[in-house]
Design a protein around this motif. Structure first.
Motif, PDB file in Angstrom:
ATOM      1  N   TYR A  25     -11.250 -28.437 -16.119  1.00 24.81           N
ATOM      2  CA  TYR A  25     -10.822 -26.509 -15.671  1.00 24.81           C
ATOM      3  C   TYR A  25     -10.075 -26.296 -14.170  1.00 24.81           C
ATOM      4  O   TYR A  25      -9.136 -25.816 -14.512  1.00 24.81           O
ATOM      5  CB  TYR A  25     -12.837 -26.214 -15.189  1.00 24.81           C
ATOM      6  N   PHE A  26     -10.151 -27.535 -13.637  1.00 19.81           N
ATOM      7  CA  PHE A  26      -8.620 -27.195 -12.307  1.00 19.81           C
ATOM      8  C   PHE A  26      -7.793 -26.989 -13.546  1.00 19.81           C
ATOM      9  O   PHE A  26      -6.955 -25.925 -12.684  1.00 19.81           O
ATOM     10  CB  PHE A  26      -9.597 -28.323 -11.255  1.00 19.81           C
ATOM     11  N   SER A  27      -7.451 -28.084 -14.064  1.00 24.67           N
ATOM     12  CA  SER A  27      -5.838 -27.780 -13.926  1.00 24.67           C
ATOM     13  C   SER A  27      -5.805 -26.661 -14.937  1.00 24.67           C
ATOM     14  O   SER A  27      -4.129 -26.110 -15.068  1.00 24.67           O
ATOM     15  CB  SER A  27      -5.890 -29.562 -14.759  1.00 24.67           C
ATOM     16  N   GLU A  28      -6.655 -26.480 -15.228  1.00 22.44           N
ATOM     17  CA  GLU A  28      -6.152 -25.031 -16.652  1.00 22.44           C
ATOM     18  C   GLU A  28      -6.576 -23.393 -15.713  1.00 22.44           C
ATOM     19  O   GLU A  28      -6.074 -22.311 -16.596  1.00 22.44           O
ATOM     20  CB  GLU A  28      -7.194 -24.735 -18.277  1.00 22.44           C
ATOM     21  N   ASN A  29      -7.111 -23.851 -14.980  1.00 25.96           N
ATOM     22  CA  ASN A  29      -6.912 -22.279 -14.409  1.00 25.96           C
ATOM     23  C   ASN A  29      -6.244 -22.434 -12.724  1.00 25.96           C
ATOM     24  O   ASN A  29      -5.860 -21.012 -12.219  1.00 25.96           O
ATOM     25  CB  ASN A  29      -8.602 -22.252 -13.913  1.00 25.96           C
ATOM     26  N   ILE A  30      -5.783 -22.902 -12.957  1.00 22.39           N
ATOM     27  CA  ILE A  30      -4.906 -23.371 -10.215  1.00 22.39           C
ATOM     28  C   ILE A  30      -3.829 -22.364 -11.060  1.00 22.39           C
ATOM     29  O   ILE A  30      -3.484 -21.906  -9.471  1.00 22.39           O
ATOM     30  CB  ILE A  30      -5.262 -24.128 -10.335  1.00 22.39           C
ATOM     31  N   GLY A  31      -3.321 -21.992 -12.224  1.00 21.44           N
ATOM     32  CA  GLY A  31      -2.311 -21.545 -12.373  1.00 21.44           C
ATOM     33  C   GLY A  31      -1.853 -20.344 -11.907  1.00 21.44           C
ATOM     34  O   GLY A  31      -1.774 -19.648 -11.973  1.00 21.44           O
ATOM     35  N   LYS A  32      -3.262 -19.369 -12.975  1.00 19.09           N
ATOM     36  CA  LYS A  32      -3.431 -17.987 -12.635  1.00 19.09           C
ATOM     37  C   LYS A  32      -3.559 -17.675 -10.559  1.00 19.09           C
ATOM     38  O   LYS A  32      -3.179 -16.966 -10.693  1.00 19.09           O
ATOM     39  CB  LYS A  32      -4.923 -18.257 -13.239  1.00 19.09           C
ATOM     40  N   TYR A  33      -3.437 -18.868 -10.706  1.00 24.06           N
ATOM     41  CA  TYR A  33      -3.324 -18.940  -8.402  1.00 24.06           C
ATOM     42  C   TYR A  33      -2.644 -18.712  -7.915  1.00 24.06           C
ATOM     43  O   TYR A  33      -2.549 -18.592  -7.232  1.00 24.06           O
ATOM     44  CB  TYR A  33      -4.704 -18.231  -7.997  1.00 24.06           C
ATOM     45  N   ALA A  34      -1.282 -18.658  -8.966  1.00 24.34           N
ATOM     46  CA  ALA A  34      -0.249 -19.885  -8.142  1.00 24.34           C
ATOM     47  C   ALA A  34       0.406 -19.415  -7.503  1.00 24.34           C
ATOM     48  O   ALA A  34       1.511 -19.713  -6.442  1.00 24.34           O
ATOM     49  CB  ALA A  34       0.749 -20.421  -9.297  1.00 24.34           C
ATOM     50  N   GLY A  35       0.795 -17.854  -7.440  1.00 24.96           N
ATOM     51  CA  GLY A  35       1.440 -17.142  -6.594  1.00 24.96           C
ATOM     52  C   GLY A  35       1.031 -17.191  -4.666  1.00 24.96           C
ATOM     53  O   GLY A  35       1.704 -16.624  -4.331  1.00 24.96           O
ATOM     54  N   ASN A  36      -0.217 -17.627  -5.325  1.00 30.53           N
ATOM     55  CA  ASN A  36      -0.864 -17.644  -3.749  1.00 30.53           C
ATOM     56  C   ASN A  36      -0.395 -19.107  -2.528  1.00 30.53           C
ATOM     57  O   ASN A  36      -0.553 -19.245  -1.400  1.00 30.53           O
ATOM     58  CB  ASN A  36      -2.589 -17.556  -3.643  1.00 30.53           C
ATOM     59  N   PHE A  37       0.381 -20.268  -3.896  1.00 26.83           N
ATOM     60  CA  PHE A  37       0.705 -21.127  -2.716  1.00 26.83           C
ATOM     61  C   PHE A  37       2.031 -21.009  -2.782  1.00 26.83           C
ATOM     62  O   PHE A  37       2.987 -20.752  -4.054  1.00 26.83           O
ATOM     63  CB  PHE A  37       0.056 -22.058  -3.508  1.00 26.83           C
ATOM     64  N   THR A  38       2.382 -22.328  -2.133  1.00 25.43           N
ATOM     65  CA  THR A  38       3.538 -23.175  -2.963  1.00 25.43           C
ATOM     66  C   THR A  38       3.195 -23.421  -4.162  1.00 25.43           C
ATOM     67  O   THR A  38       3.065 -24.082  -4.408  1.00 25.43           O
ATOM     68  CB  THR A  38       3.944 -23.665  -1.336  1.00 25.43           C
ATOM     69  N   ASN A  39       4.910 -23.718  -4.461  1.00 28.25           N
ATOM     70  CA  ASN A  39       5.149 -25.061  -6.254  1.00 28.25           C
ATOM     71  C   ASN A  39       4.612 -26.641  -5.533  1.00 28.25           C
ATOM     72  O   ASN A  39       3.993 -27.393  -6.381  1.00 28.25           O
ATOM     73  CB  ASN A  39       6.481 -25.344  -6.411  1.00 28.25           C
ATOM     74  N   ASP A  40       5.054 -26.700  -4.020  1.00 28.05           N
ATOM     75  CA  ASP A  40       4.390 -28.237  -4.069  1.00 28.05           C
ATOM     76  C   ASP A  40       2.893 -27.862  -4.215  1.00 28.05           C
ATOM     77  O   ASP A  40       2.260 -29.195  -4.461  1.00 28.05           O
ATOM     78  CB  ASP A  40       4.401 -28.588  -2.051  1.00 28.05           C
ATOM     79  N   GLN A  41       2.062 -27.518  -3.066  1.00 29.74           N
ATOM     80  CA  GLN A  41       0.808 -27.111  -3.119  1.00 29.74           C
ATOM     81  C   GLN A  41       0.462 -27.416  -4.659  1.00 29.74           C
ATOM     82  O   GLN A  41      -0.740 -28.481  -4.511  1.00 29.74           O
ATOM     83  CB  GLN A  41       0.345 -25.770  -2.764  1.00 29.74           C
ATOM     84  N   VAL A  42       0.164 -26.637  -5.086  1.00 31.05           N
ATOM     85  CA  VAL A  42       0.399 -26.653  -6.547  1.00 31.05           C
ATOM     86  C   VAL A  42       0.097 -27.714  -7.722  1.00 31.05           C
ATOM     87  O   VAL A  42      -0.461 -28.589  -8.095  1.00 31.05           O
ATOM     88  CB  VAL A  42       0.599 -25.510  -7.541  1.00 31.05           C
ATOM     89  N   ASN A  43       1.249 -28.207  -7.408  1.00 30.84           N
ATOM     90  CA  ASN A  43       1.770 -29.778  -8.071  1.00 30.84           C
ATOM     91  C   ASN A  43       1.037 -30.530  -7.123  1.00 30.84           C
ATOM     92  O   ASN A  43       0.066 -32.120  -8.012  1.00 30.84           O
ATOM     93  CB  ASN A  43       3.511 -30.319  -7.781  1.00 30.84           C
ATOM     94  N   ASN A  44       0.680 -31.197  -6.680  1.00 28.59           N
ATOM     95  CA  ASN A  44      -0.131 -32.322  -5.501  1.00 28.59           C
ATOM     96  C   ASN A  44      -1.683 -31.950  -5.798  1.00 28.59           C
ATOM     97  O   ASN A  44      -1.476 -32.743  -6.093  1.00 28.59           O
ATOM     98  CB  ASN A  44      -0.174 -31.542  -3.946  1.00 28.59           C
TER      99      ASN A  44
END
Length: 636
Positions: free
Chosen positions: A112-131
């Motif tokens: 669920y996390f993997s499928e949904n975090i991308g929708k809010y990626a604009g709030n974070f850096t790419n490194d944060q999301v990838n981590n």
């Protein structure tokens, strides 16, 4: 806006009864945005997933499962490492446990996390999301490993299942092959390694945690491929139990390469170590399990009183250090385990030498026989008469009052499980002892302060007690259930070196010559033996798989690893075939004023027999009733 239940990260501690699982407070229904749009929300979500990881730590036993407070059926008492009054045989995990359903709940959370975090990626850096995505993959992989090592092939769920969008039949996912599950784990851990940072908060995965876990999982897969003889194939040709032997090399190489990724990133703990100083080496090994800054710790599970606790000290201290709850001495190392180590007199067959010319050898103090023992042994096991918390731990079977001129003959025939004769032996039924007056006018308790007691199980039933992980300076007033909070070290660098050495020896045995595998294994094993204060190997000639396995048993003893090692090596049914483990009983000879030791089979006659069905555990029957697409494992 979509709603999803998130369990609040406050644990409900069961203060009144120690036998209940930790549970969580009722879920609060909050929106995805509340969780995924801020770093604090993501951190809370991650913390919950980490808390659900199926780690076999202080709160685990095969009888009582994961995350259970009341661990009085210890894992080590199923493997031959220890004897216990409450666990008297080998076993598979209790089939009434919720490991299957709990694991799939964690997998759903990761998906669920993997499928949904991308929708809010604009709030974070790419490194944060990838981590964070790397962490989710690590958690999913670790959870699938917990399933596959128990059940073999399991349903592979790599996305969130949705009802009623998907039909009931679509949700009844059949088991995949054991091989495919291990390959999936390897892929997830590779993704985690590529996306995780070099460092992370304590208790969270970094890239080297992922690599270390991969070395563990792939080693498990390689040994199953090489040694397993059980097979279960479904109607589509998927091998649910067993892995083709041809894959052994692939998995061993994956384990070896993953372990090598940690070179220079971690090191063996040697802060107090000194060459040639056995006491310094002993203290160094003891301290290793309590130093939060240890360079050996790769992945840990932290505890902190009062919000997150366990009861390891209360259940396992020697009887004379017992706290107010009245527990003690659950884990009592066997003589079989002690004899893995060097540095004390041995017979030609490797067993401890306690007699000469058919008469017991006499010692002024019980520790004299272990005076030159490997420091790692002393740091793992409380030997009779050794010091813990500033006092000598008195372990005695009784006082021998018979004649001793010309020596004392063995009290029982070799191989006997009979109780000792009452003639010429003063014994104690429990801790309320009547002191015996010795010929010199002094008095002595027949059993010492920590047993052996003939009518009370709260004592050392093997002649030894456990030292590893017992907090050395914990006051007796705090030796209570739900009062321990030392950190569990789930993965340390020594295990990674052992994984690497084992994979290397296996690859060498399978004819692989692309690297100097045997020489590399020799180097890794000697690193561990040097830190342990053991004699170093002198060359690669005698470096067999059994040498590596023995080193692993010694180094990782009482860390809940041998339970799984015996299974993946497929040796449990051979080592435990109506097996009675051995004990070492100290006696005091009243007329000599000295001690002797009787090495014998456990007089409780506890026999250990491992059922070969247990190499693959029984899938919970209620899960099969939910989905007839699930095929039960052989023999159930």
């Amino acid at each position: 806006m979509k709603k999803f239940p998130y369990i609040i990260l406050t644990f409900l501690l069961c203060w009144t009864t120690a036998c209940k699982k930790l549970d969580t407070l009722p879920p609060s229904i909050i929106s995805d945005q509340d969780v995924f749009s801020s770093a604090a929300g993501v951190t809370a979500y991650m913390a919950r997933m980490y808390s659900e990881l199926p780690i076999e730590d202080f709160r685990y036993s095969p009888e009582r499962g994961l995350n259970m407070f009341w661990i009085i059926s210890p894992t080590s008492a199923t493997t031959g490492e220890a004897l216990s009054r409450d666990q008297n045989g080998s076993m598979q995990e209790n089939t009434g446990l919720s490991t299957w359903s709990d694991s799939y709940r964690t997998i759903r959370d990761a998906n669920y996390f993997s499928e949904n975090i991308g929708k809010y990626a604009g709030n974070f850096t790419n490194d944060q999301v990838n981590n964070w995505l790397g962490e989710a993959r690590f958690i999913r992989a670790a959870t699938y490993f917990a399933l596959v090592k128990r059940y073999g092939g399991v349903p592979l769920v790599d996305k969130v299942l949705k009802y009623p969008e998907q039909s009931i039949e679509e949700l009844k996912i059949p088991r995949n092959s054991e091989e495919k599950i291990y390959d999936f784990i390897g892929t997830d851990l590779d993704y985690a390694y590529a996306n995780l940072p070099e460092t992370n908060q304590v208790g969270r995965a970094n890239k080297y945690v992922a690599a270390g876990f991969k070395s563990r999982a792939m080693l498990y897969a390689g040994t199953v491929a090489k040694y397993n003889q059980i097979s279960l194939v479904d109607g589509s040709g998927n091998r649910l139990c067993g892995i083709p032997v041809a894959k052994a090399v692939t998995y061993f190489k994956a384990a070896y390469d993953a372990a090598a990724l940690l070179d220079g990133k971690y090191s063996l703990y040697k802060k107090a170590w000194a060459a040639g100083d056995k006491n310094a080496q002993y203290l160094n090994y003891v301290n290793m399990f309590f130093d939060a800054s240890s360079p050996e710790n790769i992945f840990v599970r932290q505890y902190h009183y009062p919000e997150s606790v366990h009861g390891y000290d209360a259940y396992n201290v020697p009887r004379q250090l017992m706290g107010a709850n009245g527990y003690s001495s659950e884990v009592n190392p066997t003589l079989d385990f002690v004899e893995l180590f060097d540095g004390f007199p041995k017979n030609a067959d490797g067993t401890i030498k306690t007699t000469t010319g058919g008469k017991y050898d006499l010692y002024t103090n019980t520790m004299d026989i272990f005076a030159n023992a490997e420091p790692r042994l002393r740091a793992t096991v409380v030997l009779p008469g050794d010091v813990m918390k500033g006092v000598s731990i008195e372990i005695r079977r009784g006082i021998y009052t018979g004649p001793s001129a010309g020596g004392i003959s063995p009290l029982l025939p070799a191989g006997s499980t009979a109780h000792y004769p009452t003639d010429n032996i003063v014994q104690s039924a429990n801790a309320s002892q009547t002191p015996y007056k010795l010929p010199n006018g002094t008095t002595m308790n027949p059993a010492g302060l920590s047993g052996y007691f003939t009518g009370d199980g709260t004592n050392s039933v093997s002649g030894f007690s456990i030292r590893k992980y017992i907090v050395p300076d914990k006051p007796t007033s705090e030796v209570l259930e739900n009062r321990s909070d030392q950190t569990w070290i789930e993965l340390r660098y020594a295990e990674v070196l052992l994984n690497r050495a084992e994979a290397a020896v296996e690859l060498n045995s399978l004819g692989q010559s692309d690297k100097s595998y045997l020489q590399d294994a020799f180097t890794q094993i000697n690193q561990i033996r040097e830190r342990a204060g053991a004699d170093l190997l002198t060359g690669t000639t005698d470096l067999t798989i059994n040498v590596v396995r023995k080193e692993r048993k010694k180094e990782l003893g009482f860390e809940n690893k041998q339970y799984w090692d015996m299974r993946r090596w497929r040796v449990a049914d051979k080592e435990q075939n109506s097996t009675i483990y051995r004990t070492l009983m100290p006696f005091y000879s009243a007329n000599d004023g000295k001690y002797f030791f009787d090495a014998r089979l456990d007089e409780r006659n506890s026999r250990y027999t491992f059922d070969v069905r247990w190499y693959y555990e029984q899938i919970p029957q209620d899960e099969i009733q939910k989905s007839q697409n699930l095929i039960q494992n052989p023999g159930y």
